[in-house]
Each structure stands twice: as structure tokens, then as C-alpha cells.
Design an enzyme around this catalytic site. Structure first.
Site, mmCIF file in Angstrom:
data_model
loop_
_atom_site.group_PDB
_atom_site.id
_atom_site.type_symbol
_atom_site.label_atom_id
_atom_site.label_comp_id
_atom_site.label_asym_id
_atom_site.label_seq_id
_atom_site.Cartn_x
_atom_site.Cartn_y
_atom_site.Cartn_z
ATOM 1 N N ASP A 129 -3.517 2.802 -10.419
ATOM 2 C CA ASP A 129 -2.723 1.914 -11.227
ATOM 3 C C ASP A 129 -1.346 2.057 -10.570
ATOM 4 O OD1 ASP A 129 -2.358 -0.786 -12.643
ATOM 5 O OD2 ASP A 129 -1.264 0.711 -13.944
ATOM 6 N N GLU A 161 -8.853 0.658 -7.746
ATOM 7 C CA GLU A 161 -7.743 1.666 -8.296
ATOM 8 C C GLU A 161 -7.924 3.103 -8.312
ATOM 9 O OE1 GLU A 161 -4.991 -1.392 -11.139
ATOM 10 O OE2 GLU A 161 -6.600 -0.198 -12.108
#
EC number: 3.1.26.3
Length: 244
Positions: free
Chosen positions: A49, A121
């Protein structure tokens, strides 16, 4: 569970993640809990992320020197959204490679936006661990760069209900109300939302769920108020998230 060739996934990604880290990135917590406990991909997702956010933020800052902080933030939010990441995952054929527990497999977890986006991610995080920051940044930009100029993606990622609320307050128009009606059978319900302020309709939207119809009505109203068109526009905006 059907065995898939992760080597094909690596070819599509264009990176060389070591086998152990790749397997970790593809392991959903449902699989880990049913077969272990085993390690799963949430820590890599946490790392990825940040890799994603920094790469996209830097690219936006460089590519659009005239945009304000607010506009840059809106573009970033759209590009790194769950919906955008899930679309990227589908384009890579990621779903069959994700290791899921029985329950998630039975409910088609390999095509859920949330699982696809989280796994993307995790793959960004895995690339950072295996290949370094430069390769991870290159991967992020290769997969997201085209989205930075995509009007549909940018529009889909915006929080239109909040934006129209702020705009209405700025213009001192009064309290916003959504009037929603539904038609059709339960399995194919279509909702229409009128965004009203006082006795005037500023935007109309339709969708397969109430929240989708309200969101599209909010976008129509925002575009109407900021462009001063002759009449509110009716918009149809769909997404694959659940909810009525």
C-alpha cells in the site's frame, strides 16, 4: 484446489519475485487459517500500500505541475482505489492464482474486488522485497500510468456525495435530500435517485443499488452546478461492490 502456473503470472507482471515471497503474497488469510495457521499476505499488503501510494503520488506530482493539492489527492484516490486495483488484477488474470479457503472459494472470492485489490498490493510489497524499490515503482507505474489521465477512472474514484455536500454548503443552497425509487423484480432491481435541494432537482442517477443511484445523482448535480448546464443530467454509474 487446482494448481496454476505462477510462472505465467510473473511473466505478465514482468518481475522476478522469489517463489517463497510470491506464494506468501498470494496467500489469503482464509487459506492460512484453514491450513495452518500459516503466514498470509496482509503484512505484504501493508507494505505494498505504501509502495503504491508513494509511486503514484510522485508520478502525479511530476506529471501535473499545475494541479492543486486537492486535485492531486482526488486523482491519487481514484487510481489507488479498490475498484481500480481490482480491474488491474483482472487484466492480469490474478484471481486463479490466489490461495483461498474453502468458504471464499465457494463464494467466488477470486473475483471479489476487495480480495483482488488486497492481493495486488501484496504483490507490490513482494516486488519491493524481492526486487527493490526501483523495480517495484516501475511495476506500479506500468500498471497504473494510463489511469492517471483516464476520465472514467478519475470520476469513478471520486467521493461525489461528499463533494456535492461541500459544494451545496459553499453556495449556501440548503440541505440535500435524495429521493429514491426502485422498479423491477428483486433479482434485477433498478433504482433511480433524485438529488433535491428544496423543491428543485439538481441531479438524477440510476443504478442497481440505492447507493449507486445516489452517487450518480450526486455526480450529475455536481457537474450541473459547476458547469451551469441547462438541466441536470441523468447518469448511470455501476460498480461491482455489494450493497443496496
Amino acid at each position: 484446489m487446482t494448481t496454476v502456473d505462477n510462472g505465467e503470472l510473473l511473466k505478465r507482471l514482468g518481475v522476478d519475485i522469489d517463489a517463497e515471497t510470491l506464494q506468501l503474497a498470494l496467500t489469503h488469510r482464509s487459506f492460512a487459517y484453514e491450513n495452518g495457521p500459516l503466514p498470509h499476505n496482509e503484512r505484504l499488503e501493508f507494505l505494498g500500500d505504501s509502495v503504491l501510494g508513494l509511486a503514484v503520488t510522485t508520478e502525479l506530482y511530476t506529471r501535473f505541475p499545475d494541479l492543486s493539492e486537492g486535485e492531486l489527492a482526488k486523482r491519487r484516490a481514484a487510481v489507488v482505489s479498490e475498484r481500480s486495483l481490482a480491474a488491474i488484477a483482472r487484466s492480469l488474470g490474478l484471481g486463479p492464482h490466489i490461495r483461498l479457503g474453502r468458504g471464499e472459494s465457494m463464494t467466488h472470492g477470486d473475483d471479489k474486488d476487495s480480495i483482488l485489490a488486497d492481493t495486488m498490493e501484496a504483490l507490490f510489497g513482494a516486488t519491493y522485497i524481492s526486487c527493490g524499490g526501483d523495480r517495484a515503482r516501475d511495476l506500479v507505474l506500468r500498471l497504473t500510468s494510463a489511469l492517471l489521465d483516464d476520465d472514467f477512472v478519475l470520476g469513478a474514484g471520486r467521493d461525489w456525495k461528499t463533494e456535492i455536500q461541500e459544494l451545496a454548503a459553499e453556495l449556501d443552497l440548503g440541505e440535500i435530500q435524495y429521493v429514491v425509487t426502485g422498479t423491477g423484480p428483486d433479482h434485477a432491481r433498478v433504482f433511480e435517485a433524485d438529488l433535491r435541494i428544496g423543491d428543485k432537482t439538481y441531479g438524477v442517477g440510476t443504478g442497481s443499488a440505492k447507493k449507486h443511484a445516489e452517487r450518480s445523482a450526486a455526480e450529475a448535480a455536481y457537474r450541473y452546478l459547476t458547469s451551469q448546464e441547462d438541466a441536470p443530467t441523468t447518469l448511470l454509474i455501476e460498480d461491482s461492490s455489494d450493497g443496496a
